[in-house]
Design a protein around this motif. Structure first.
Motif, mmCIF file in Angstrom:
data_model
loop_
_atom_site.group_PDB
_atom_site.id
_atom_site.type_symbol
_atom_site.label_atom_id
_atom_site.label_comp_id
_atom_site.label_asym_id
_atom_site.label_seq_id
_atom_site.Cartn_x
_atom_site.Cartn_y
_atom_site.Cartn_z
ATOM 1 N N ARG A 257 0.812 -1.229 0.000
ATOM 2 C CA ARG A 257 0.000 0.000 0.000
ATOM 3 C C ARG A 257 0.842 1.274 0.000
ATOM 4 N NH1 ARG A 257 -3.865 -1.205 4.985
ATOM 5 N NH2 ARG A 257 -1.903 -2.178 5.607
ATOM 6 N N ASN A 258 1.972 1.234 0.688
ATOM 7 C CA ASN A 258 2.772 2.455 0.846
ATOM 8 C C ASN A 258 4.137 2.378 0.157
ATOM 9 O OD1 ASN A 258 0.820 3.720 2.605
ATOM 10 N ND2 ASN A 258 1.469 2.267 4.182
ATOM 11 N N CYS A 259 4.271 1.486 -0.807
ATOM 12 C CA CYS A 259 5.588 1.339 -1.432
ATOM 13 C C CYS A 259 5.724 2.247 -2.646
ATOM 14 C CB CYS A 259 5.867 -0.117 -1.800
ATOM 15 S SG CYS A 259 4.885 -0.778 -3.139
ATOM 16 N N GLU A 260 6.963 2.400 -3.085
ATOM 17 C CA GLU A 260 7.283 3.214 -4.262
ATOM 18 C C GLU A 260 8.490 2.621 -4.962
ATOM 19 O OE1 GLU A 260 8.127 7.068 -2.693
ATOM 20 O OE2 GLU A 260 10.011 6.464 -1.769
ATOM 21 N N LEU A 261 8.651 2.949 -6.228
ATOM 22 C CA LEU A 261 9.790 2.462 -7.007
ATOM 23 C C LEU A 261 11.088 3.003 -6.407
ATOM 24 C CD1 LEU A 261 9.948 0.730 -9.656
ATOM 25 C CD2 LEU A 261 10.202 2.884 -10.889
ATOM 26 N N THR A 262 12.113 2.172 -6.336
ATOM 27 C CA THR A 262 13.384 2.609 -5.745
ATOM 28 C C THR A 262 14.043 3.720 -6.555
ATOM 29 O OG1 THR A 262 14.563 0.871 -6.961
ATOM 30 C CG2 THR A 262 13.885 0.373 -4.684
ATOM 31 N N ASP A 263 13.970 3.615 -7.886
ATOM 32 C CA ASP A 263 14.586 4.605 -8.777
ATOM 33 C C ASP A 263 14.063 4.354 -10.181
ATOM 34 O OD1 ASP A 263 17.064 3.069 -10.365
ATOM 35 O OD2 ASP A 263 16.641 2.192 -8.406
ATOM 36 N N ASP A 264 14.318 5.282 -11.073
ATOM 37 C CA ASP A 264 13.768 5.185 -12.423
ATOM 38 C C ASP A 264 14.374 4.046 -13.242
ATOM 39 O OD1 ASP A 264 11.957 7.186 -12.070
ATOM 40 O OD2 ASP A 264 13.147 8.751 -13.060
ATOM 41 N N GLN A 265 15.430 3.426 -12.745
ATOM 42 C CA GLN A 265 16.032 2.275 -13.427
ATOM 43 C C GLN A 265 15.729 0.965 -12.686
ATOM 44 O OE1 GLN A 265 17.175 2.656 -16.297
ATOM 45 N NE2 GLN A 265 18.663 4.296 -16.536
ATOM 46 N N GLY A 266 14.842 1.043 -11.671
ATOM 47 C CA GLY A 266 14.592 -0.125 -10.830
ATOM 48 C C GLY A 266 13.476 -1.019 -11.317
ATOM 49 N N TYR A 267 13.409 -1.258 -12.606
ATOM 50 C CA TYR A 267 12.380 -2.150 -13.135
ATOM 51 C C TYR A 267 12.893 -2.794 -14.426
ATOM 52 C CZ TYR A 267 11.342 1.243 -16.825
ATOM 53 O OH TYR A 267 11.432 2.074 -17.920
ATOM 54 N N LEU A 268 12.241 -3.878 -14.823
ATOM 55 C CA LEU A 268 12.669 -4.612 -16.013
ATOM 56 C C LEU A 268 11.500 -5.458 -16.495
ATOM 57 C CD1 LEU A 268 15.429 -5.011 -17.545
ATOM 58 C CD2 LEU A 268 15.743 -7.077 -16.173
ATOM 59 N N ALA A 269 11.424 -5.683 -17.794
ATOM 60 C CA ALA A 269 10.422 -6.584 -18.369
ATOM 61 C C ALA A 269 11.006 -7.259 -19.593
ATOM 62 C CB ALA A 269 9.149 -5.824 -18.734
ATOM 63 N N GLY A 270 10.609 -8.505 -19.821
ATOM 64 C CA GLY A 270 11.117 -9.239 -20.980
ATOM 65 C C GLY A 270 10.726 -10.699 -20.898
ATOM 66 N N SER A 271 11.335 -11.507 -21.723
ATOM 67 C CA SER A 271 11.071 -12.949 -21.700
ATOM 68 C C SER A 271 12.189 -13.675 -22.441
ATOM 69 C CB SER A 271 9.727 -13.271 -22.360
ATOM 70 O OG SER A 271 9.725 -12.890 -23.726
ATOM 71 N N PHE A 272 12.364 -14.939 -22.103
ATOM 72 C CA PHE A 272 13.344 -15.770 -22.807
ATOM 73 C C PHE A 272 12.978 -17.232 -22.593
ATOM 74 C CE2 PHE A 272 15.001 -14.853 -18.564
ATOM 75 C CZ PHE A 272 15.242 -16.136 -18.073
ATOM 76 N N PRO A 273 13.358 -18.103 -23.529
ATOM 77 C CA PRO A 273 13.094 -19.521 -23.335
ATOM 78 C C PRO A 273 14.172 -20.153 -22.454
ATOM 79 C CG PRO A 273 14.067 -19.160 -25.490
ATOM 80 C CD PRO A 273 13.892 -17.799 -24.866
#
Length: 414
Positions: A257-273
């Protein structure tokens, strides 16, 4: 003095580089980013390392974050009730005998590269392709490809006999956050499995701005958790993370409820086999290169084994190089070295791949039985440190029932 080149400055290659340097080898590490570029870049992984893998770093004296990294003290497992999605049909946790730790690789890898140079190693900032590998392999007695990404990795041949999947099984996303409510009693990796939708797990970590938590989302392709591909900003990625928890895992949504992103580079999305590749790359000249770590065995993160595998692979390869002495690093030795690692890794791969499929009767028996039997929960939690102990029970219902019965009869200690 033998000369070794390692292409890739990550969790697999760097421990080998430090270990060889300590024994008097001339070692060069080739990487395509400077320490500052790594620090300023995007997060790279969701690394939670268990005690046996951390021991590899401790033996080399490169465990610099031991005191400041938040401990991961256990493993938890939850399965939502399909009739009442806001409640749990299965809910258990078990303490680890020795704590795990997760250090953001934006902290770890720059320090390792700088420390490696301080100790007398050579760091070369260079994009390595075929031409560069030809040059490097002519200059060094052994060239090791320890980079897990990029075109050069795909030069290693996929091993179809050990790679049951030929496409990604999950849409993956990471979200590093501050302000997540801690779990009661002790910190843990909290696993949540939603059949047909995907998986979510979260655990404490250390990032550039201090203690944090890493959210890991594993969405069945095309399902409601496959929601991050087109996020247009860090904040949108973060908001999609929290909204999923509120809708599908309300107990986790409450923690967020009260969290926030650590920084603007603190995320990732993708996929691989998930893929196993053959360990020897033959260059056009006929020179050979040995693959290691994610270059040869890349697992889906669903069981949290990536960095652990890398560290354990590093130990096997380091020992094998040292044992080789002055003998040539020929193809037979390369294949034999990989097979020593595969003796361990094949169980990890089997377990991890099975978690991407509908659960077997034995898996269900173990995962649900742990709620009833605390000693089984303790066993299942500590198996993350050494997954081969799950076998033969994970592969055979009769063996699973024997294990459950044995754990049910063990006394529960404080």
């Amino acid at each position: 003095m033998r000369k070794i080149a390692i292409i890739g400055g990550g969790q697999a290659g760097m421990p080998v580089a430090f270990g060889l340097l300590e024994k008097g080898y001339e070692v060069a590490v080739y990487t395509n980013r400077t320490p500052d570029q790594i620090r300023e870049g995007r997060v790279m992984s969701s690394q939670c390392m268990f005690a046996n893998a951390l021991d590899v770093e401790r033996r080399l004296g490169i465990n610099f974050w031991e005191d400041e990294c938040p401990p991961v003290e256990g493993i938890g497992f939850a399965l939502p009730d399909p009739e009442k999605p806001d409640t749990k049909a299965v809910d258990w946790s078990g303490r680890l005998d020795r704590v795990a730790q997760a250090t953001d690789q934006r902290i770890k890898m720059p320090v390792w590269l700088e420390e490696f140079e301080k100790r007398g190693g050579r760091v070369v900032i260079e994009d390595v392709g075929i031409a560069e590998m030809e040059r490097i392999s002519n200059e060094y007695d052994l060239t090791v490809l320890a980079a897990g990404k990029g075109e050069v990795v795909r030069l290693l041949e996929r091993d179809p006999s050990r790679s049951p999947f030929d496409k990604p099984q999950r849409a993956l996303a990471l979200t590093y956050v501050h302000g997540l409510e801690p779990t009661p009693e002790y910190s843990r990796v909290s696993f949540n499995f939603i059949p047909g939708v995907g998986e979510y797990f979260v655990f404490p970590s250390l990032t550039l701005s201090g203690p944090c938590d890493i959210m890991v989302f594993e969405g069945v392709p095309g399902g409601p958790l496959d929601r991050f591909r087109d996020a247009q900003s860090p904040q949108e990625h973060f908001e999609r993370s929290v909204s999923f928890l509120q809708e599908f895992l309300p107990w986790e949504g409450d923690r967020a409820r009260n969290c926030e992103l650590t920084d603007d580079q603190g995320y990732l999305a993708g996929s691989f086999p998930p893929t196993v590749r053959k360990p020897v790359l033959t260059l056009p000249s006929g020179n050979i290169v040995l693959g290691m770590g994610d270059a040869v065995v890349v697992n889906d993160p669903i069981t949290g084994q990536g960095s652990n595998n890398a560290a354990k692979c590093a130990q096997v390869y380091l020992d094998s190089i040292l044992e080789r002495g002055e003998q040539p690093f020929d193809r037979q030795w390369m294949e034999s070295t990989f097979e020593k690692y595969w003796e361990y890794a094949n169980r990890v791969v089997t377990w991890t791949n099975s978690m991407l499929l509908p659960p077997t009767p034995q898996a269900l028996a173990l995962l649900t039985g742990a709620e009833k039997h605390p000693r089984l929960a303790h066993f299942m939690a500590n198996a993350f440190d050494h997954p081969p102990v799950l076998f033969p029970a994970w592969a055979d219902l009769t063996e699973a029932e024997k294990l459950i019965q044995a754990k049910a009869q063990e006394p529960v200690t404080a």
